[in-house]
Design an enzyme around this catalytic site. Sequence first.
Site, mmCIF file in Angstrom:
data_model
loop_
_atom_site.group_PDB
_atom_site.id
_atom_site.type_symbol
_atom_site.label_atom_id
_atom_site.label_comp_id
_atom_site.label_asym_id
_atom_site.label_seq_id
_atom_site.Cartn_x
_atom_site.Cartn_y
_atom_site.Cartn_z
ATOM 1 C CG HIS A 147 11.249 48.434 75.424
ATOM 2 N ND1 HIS A 147 10.062 48.035 76.005
ATOM 3 C CD2 HIS A 147 12.223 48.098 76.301
ATOM 4 C CE1 HIS A 147 10.328 47.501 77.193
ATOM 5 N NE2 HIS A 147 11.622 47.535 77.394
ATOM 6 C CD GLU B 105 34.131 61.452 54.486
ATOM 7 O OE1 GLU B 105 35.312 61.349 54.072
ATOM 8 O OE2 GLU B 105 33.226 60.667 54.151
ATOM 9 C CD GLU C 202 35.771 49.381 55.884
ATOM 10 O OE1 GLU C 202 35.099 50.369 55.539
ATOM 11 O OE2 GLU C 202 36.786 49.473 56.605
ATOM 12 N N GLY D 137 42.564 49.954 59.052
ATOM 13 C CA GLY D 137 41.903 51.054 59.758
ATOM 14 C C GLY D 137 40.943 50.558 60.830
ATOM 15 C CE LYS E 189 36.323 56.393 50.835
ATOM 16 N NZ LYS E 189 37.597 55.994 51.403
HETATM 17 O O1 F6P Z 1 36.160 54.475 53.511
HETATM 18 C C1 F6P Z 1 36.500 53.411 54.318
HETATM 19 C C2 F6P Z 1 37.768 53.647 55.073
HETATM 20 O O2 F6P Z 1 38.864 53.487 54.233
HETATM 21 C C3 F6P Z 1 37.864 52.725 56.275
HETATM 22 O O3 F6P Z 1 38.393 51.503 55.970
HETATM 23 C C4 F6P Z 1 38.690 53.531 57.213
HETATM 24 O O4 F6P Z 1 38.548 53.095 58.531
HETATM 25 C C5 F6P Z 1 38.119 54.916 56.990
HETATM 26 O O5 F6P Z 1 37.819 54.957 55.605
HETATM 27 C C6 F6P Z 1 39.026 56.047 57.366
HETATM 28 O O6 F6P Z 1 40.231 56.006 56.667
HETATM 29 P P1 F6P Z 1 41.480 56.852 57.134
HETATM 30 O O7 F6P Z 1 41.882 56.368 58.490
HETATM 31 O O8 F6P Z 1 42.544 56.592 56.110
HETATM 32 O O9 F6P Z 1 41.071 58.293 57.167
#
Ligand code: F6P
Length: 494
Positions: free
Chosen positions: A347, A176, A317, A231, A459
């Site tokens: 509400h 992403e 997580e 993370g 993934k």
């Molecule tokens: O998919 C979960 C995860 O690994 C989280 O633990 C992490 O915060 C997020 O994806 C983003 O990961 P990155 O900082 O490596 O892009």
Amino acid sequence: MQNPENIAASTHIAVDVVLDTAYQNISPAQWEKLFSVARKSKLEGFIADMFAGKHINLSEDRPALHSALRNLSKSPVMLDGKDVMPAVTEVWHRIEALCNKWVGITDVIHIGIGGSDFGPRLAIEALAHVPGIASRGMRMHFLANIDTAELARILDRAQPNSTRVIIVSKSFTTLETTMNAKAVVNWLKNSDCTHSQIAHSLYAVTANIPAAREFGIAEENIYPFWDWVGGRYSVWSAVGLPIALQYGFKNFEQFLAGAHAMDLHFKNAPLEQNLPVIMALALLHQQEAMGIKAYAAIPYADALDWFPKWLQQLDMESNGKSVDRDGKPVKHSSPVVFGSAGSNAQHSYFQLLHQGSDVVPIDFIAVRKPMSDRPEAVAHHRILLSNCLAQAQALAHGKKAENPNDVYPGNRPSNLILLPELNAFYLGALLALYENRAASLGALWNINSFDQPGVEYGKVLAKPIEKALLGDSHVEANDNIDAVTAARINLLNS
Ligand code: F6P
């Protein structure tokens, strides 16, 4: 539900944050038993190991040293024989220098997801209208979702010539984030920005420096963090750059200071006075006593509306695991966490909290002082707080009635967490309170709170599905795609 003589004993204070457990309905004898469970689980040793940089993240053979990122005392934090504080301090200096350097910037696009998104997004929202905190007025855009709706919304508003882009990814491989980053770079390339302007605009925050270089980020624009920072525990690193850029380095420092103060409390206070531990034990008790499967965090502060989303990742997580640190099945792990700002939440789903067939404990989070300096602030704040107190009381005691429809069963536990005011310091303290609570729960359940193997499988499966979605031939079920998913792909391709 609670004897008046126990009420005083239910109030605990650390870093001026009050935790009131009076509505937990836990007797002194039960508390005693809970603390002895904590001692038997060697919780104190775990806390010491965590701060000492021991490799408590067993599966990845790493420490969980996010506390070093907010160690404003700069006292040495040794990791495998080396002090990490010089590297941490250098990043603080670089963040401060960047705050002074950025002038005339209208837009910042922060690209990251999960732990690389929630923390800074929450802090930017939370401190936006706080009396006494001056904002530099940049438009802070957070781009997380691969869905291009978010991308389109941001790029419609941002001005390319005065935009800075921060790509935030611990791994620098998250699809992403890298795809969104490429899209934003293309947007810059298609504007009238020159090549060198674009190079100046791009920043990265990552633990994978080679990947950031390869992406084309200039060396001086890469802000490192390290594999010993999970993370979801990373907002204290340069991941929190937007906080410093928007509200000034002093406020970023205050954010770290509040968390550091909470760490010192967690590390040093006896278990019986230790806020994160008490909260963890109350949850443990409710799991055993009431079989709770979910809990809610309701901040009576609109500015903290993002807090439950941040907390969901932190708790679920970290502790949503079915095996323990020895690979054995666990009896309990994280309940489902949800929530949103009160009184809006009242509400929405409070009906279920009061009269639903399942008991859902609640953390009511309130702030003593009004959170804006509007002329209406005092009157509105009183109503906000009275709602918060009334909900907790109604949940605790319930209500008898002739008509079963009007009966409130009561005996529904809750905590009150009271911040003196909402500012960078107490926001830091609040987040660290919950981080340390999550770590305590992990230790009590014997769960490794610092890995997340469960998010990887989806993934992996996405790859062959993505390929099939792009193709135009009929898809049959195979080793990677089952019959249901194959039918759905064919539906989408039709
Ligand atoms: O998919 C979960 C995860 O690994 C989280 O633990 C992490 O915060 C997020 O994806 C983003 O990961 P990155 O900082 O490596 O892009």
